[in-house]
Scaffold this active site. Structure first.
Site, mmCIF file in Angstrom:
data_model
loop_
_atom_site.group_PDB
_atom_site.id
_atom_site.type_symbol
_atom_site.label_atom_id
_atom_site.label_comp_id
_atom_site.label_asym_id
_atom_site.label_seq_id
_atom_site.Cartn_x
_atom_site.Cartn_y
_atom_site.Cartn_z
ATOM 1 N N LYS A 59 -42.926 27.804 -22.098
ATOM 2 C CA LYS A 59 -41.849 28.776 -21.831
ATOM 3 C C LYS A 59 -40.502 28.061 -21.907
ATOM 4 C CE LYS A 59 -40.597 27.182 -17.508
ATOM 5 N NZ LYS A 59 -39.356 26.459 -17.269
ATOM 6 N N ASP A 103 -43.873 28.539 -11.473
ATOM 7 C CA ASP A 103 -43.813 29.075 -12.838
ATOM 8 C C ASP A 103 -45.143 29.654 -13.306
ATOM 9 O OD1 ASP A 103 -41.200 28.242 -13.030
ATOM 10 O OD2 ASP A 103 -41.633 26.459 -14.241
HETATM 11 O O1 C5P Z 1 -43.424 25.383 -7.368
HETATM 12 P P1 C5P Z 1 -43.354 24.056 -8.035
HETATM 13 O O2 C5P Z 1 -44.458 23.142 -7.580
HETATM 14 O O3 C5P Z 1 -43.249 24.134 -9.506
HETATM 15 O O4 C5P Z 1 -41.989 23.385 -7.528
HETATM 16 C C1 C5P Z 1 -41.695 22.026 -7.681
HETATM 17 C C2 C5P Z 1 -40.509 21.678 -6.808
HETATM 18 O O5 C5P Z 1 -39.328 22.314 -7.287
HETATM 19 C C3 C5P Z 1 -40.634 22.150 -5.381
HETATM 20 O O6 C5P Z 1 -41.275 21.197 -4.584
HETATM 21 C C4 C5P Z 1 -39.176 22.316 -4.957
HETATM 22 O O7 C5P Z 1 -38.606 21.058 -4.636
HETATM 23 C C5 C5P Z 1 -38.519 22.785 -6.224
HETATM 24 N N1 C5P Z 1 -38.394 24.264 -6.319
HETATM 25 C C6 C5P Z 1 -37.491 24.925 -5.511
HETATM 26 N N2 C5P Z 1 -37.362 26.287 -5.611
HETATM 27 C C7 C5P Z 1 -38.093 26.985 -6.494
HETATM 28 C C8 C5P Z 1 -39.021 26.323 -7.333
HETATM 29 C C9 C5P Z 1 -39.145 24.956 -7.213
HETATM 30 O O8 C5P Z 1 -36.789 24.304 -4.687
HETATM 31 N N3 C5P Z 1 -37.938 28.312 -6.586
#
Ligand code: C5P
Length: 318
Positions: A13, A136
Site C-alpha cells: 500500500k 495497517d
Molecule cells: O500498529 P503498529 O504495530 O503498526 O504500530 C507500530 C508503532 O507505530 C506503534 O508502536 C506506535 O509507536 C506507532 N503508531 C502510533 N499510532 C498509530 C499507529 C502506529 O503511534 N495510529
C-alpha cells in the site's frame, strides 16, 4: 480436512495522504489517512495438513516476531482448529519502507487460511484479529482506496480511482516508525480532522485528477530533517511530472503518481540512471474491484462471498 495448498499475492500500500493528530492514552496516535493498494506484491505459498499444530515459515527474511506466524496462531485459536501449516514467503515489498509489507502478509493469511482450513470466519472477527496484529492490517482486508481513522483501523471505502501508473523509490534508509511518531511531538488531547485532510479526501472521493489533490504526509518534515535525500527524491519526482509526489507512511519509500505511462517511464529511466543506489519500482494503483477479483481468482470457491458487504462499491470499477 485433507492437504490443501494455495499461492497468494500479498499487495503493498501507499498512503495518498497522512495526518497525525493527537497522542492517545494507549500510546498510539489518532490518524486521518487515505490508503491505496498498489501492484507491488510478495508471494505466499500456504500448505495446510491435518495434524497437531505446527507452523513453519520459509523465507529469505527472518522477521521476528514473525507476523505470519502470529496471524496463523490467532486464526487457529479463533476457529478452534489444529493443523500443520507451512508458509513459503517470497519477499519483494521492502521491509520497513512504509509500504505495509508485513501488514499485507498478515491480511493475506487472514483471507486465505480460513478457506484452507474449511472454517468460516466472519469479516468482523477477521477485522478484530487484524487490528490486534497492527494498525495497517485491517486495510488489506478491503483493498482499493479507503480512508483510515482512529489508529488507522476504522475504514471507509472511497470511490475507485483509475489504475494510474506510479513509481516507488526506496533508498536504503531505515526510518523507525515509533521514533517518527515521537518526533512529531503531538499533544495528548482530543482533536478533530484537520480541514486540509477533509479537503484532500473530498478531492480524491470526487474523482478530481491527482494533480489537484493537495495531499500531505505529516511525517515528511520530521523525516526530511534527518534524511535530506528523501526531500531530494520528492523534488526530482515533481520535476519529472509526478502529481503528487509524497512519502508513504513514515518512510522511507517515496512515491510519484503520473498522468500516463510515457511520463512515468521517462521518470523511471531518469531515476535508474541518476539514482542507481535506490530501488526503483514501477507499479500501478490497484482498485478495490481489481483487488477483490484477484482474491476471487486466488481462492476460487474457498473465498467466503459474504466477506465483503461493500460489494456495491464494485460498481465504481470500470
Ligand atoms: O500498529 P503498529 O504495530 O503498526 O504500530 C507500530 C508503532 O507505530 C506503534 O508502536 C506506535 O509507536 C506507532 N503508531 C502510533 N499510532 C498509530 C499507529 C502506529 O503511534 N495510529
Amino acid at each position: 480436512m485433507s492437504t490443501a495448498r494455495v499461492r497468494v499475492r500479498s499487495l503493498a500500500k501507499i498512503n495518498l495522504d497522512l495526518r497525525v493528530l493527537n497522542r492517545r492514552p494507549d500510546g498510539y496516535h489518532d490518524l486521518r489517512t487515505i490508503f491505496q493498494t498498489v501492484s507491488l506484491a510478495d508471494t505466499i505459498d500456504i500448505e495446510c495438513r491435518p495434524g497437531r499444530t505446527r507452523i513453519d515459515i520459509n523465507s529469505s527474511f527472518n522477521i521476528s516476531p514473525n507476523i505470519i506466524e502470529k496471524t496463523a496462531d490467532a486464526i487457529l485459536k479463533a476457529t478452534k482448529k489444529t493443523a500443520r501449516i507451512g508458509f513459503v514467503l517470497q519477499k519483494r515489498i521492502p521491509l520497513g519502507g512504509g509500504l505495509g509489507g508485513g501488514s499485507s502478509n498478515a491480511a493475506a493469511v487472514l483471507l486465505a487460511l480460513p478457506a484452507l482450513l474449511g472454517k468460516p470466519l466472519s469479516m468482523e472477527k477477521r477485522m478484530e484479529i487484524a487490528a490486534s496484529l497492527g494498525s495497517d492490517v485491517p486495510f488489506f482486508l478491503l483493498g482499493g482506496t479507503a480512508v483510515g481513522i482512529g489508529r488507522g483501523t476504522e475504514l471507509y471505502p472511497l470511490p475507485e480511482l483509475p489504475s494510474l501508473p506510479a513509481l516507488l523509490i526506496t533508498p536504503g534508509i531505515h526510518v523507525s516508525t515509533p521514533d517518527a511518531y515521537r518526533a512529531l511531538n503531538r499533544p495528548q488531547a482530543e482533536s478533530h480532522a484537520p480541514a486540509r485532510f477533509q479537503e484532500a479526501a473530498r478531492h480524491v472521493a470526487e474523482g478530481d485528477p491527482p494533480a489537484a489533490w493537495n495531499v500531505e504526509n505529516d511525517f515528511e518534515p520530521v523525516v526530511f530533517r534527518q534524511h535530506s535525500h528523501l526531500e531530494l527524491i520528492k523534488g526530482k519526482l515533481l520535476k519529472l511530472g509526478a502529481r503528487p509526489a509524497l512519502m508513504s507512511g513514515s518512510g522511507s519509500t517515496m512515491f510519484g503518481i503520473f498522468a500516463n505511462r510515457q511520463i512515468r517511464d521517462r521518470a523511471e529511466a531518469w531515476f535508474r540512471k541518476e539514482f542507481a543506489d535506490n530501488q526503483v519500482r514501477r507499479v500501478s494503483l490497484i482498485r478495490r474491484g481489481q483487488y477483490r477479483a484477484m482474491w476471487r481468482r486466488q481462492l476460487g470457491a474457498g473465498l467466503d462471498t459474504k466477506l465483503w458487504p461493500w460489494q456495491s462499491q464494485d460498481r465504481y470499477a470500470k
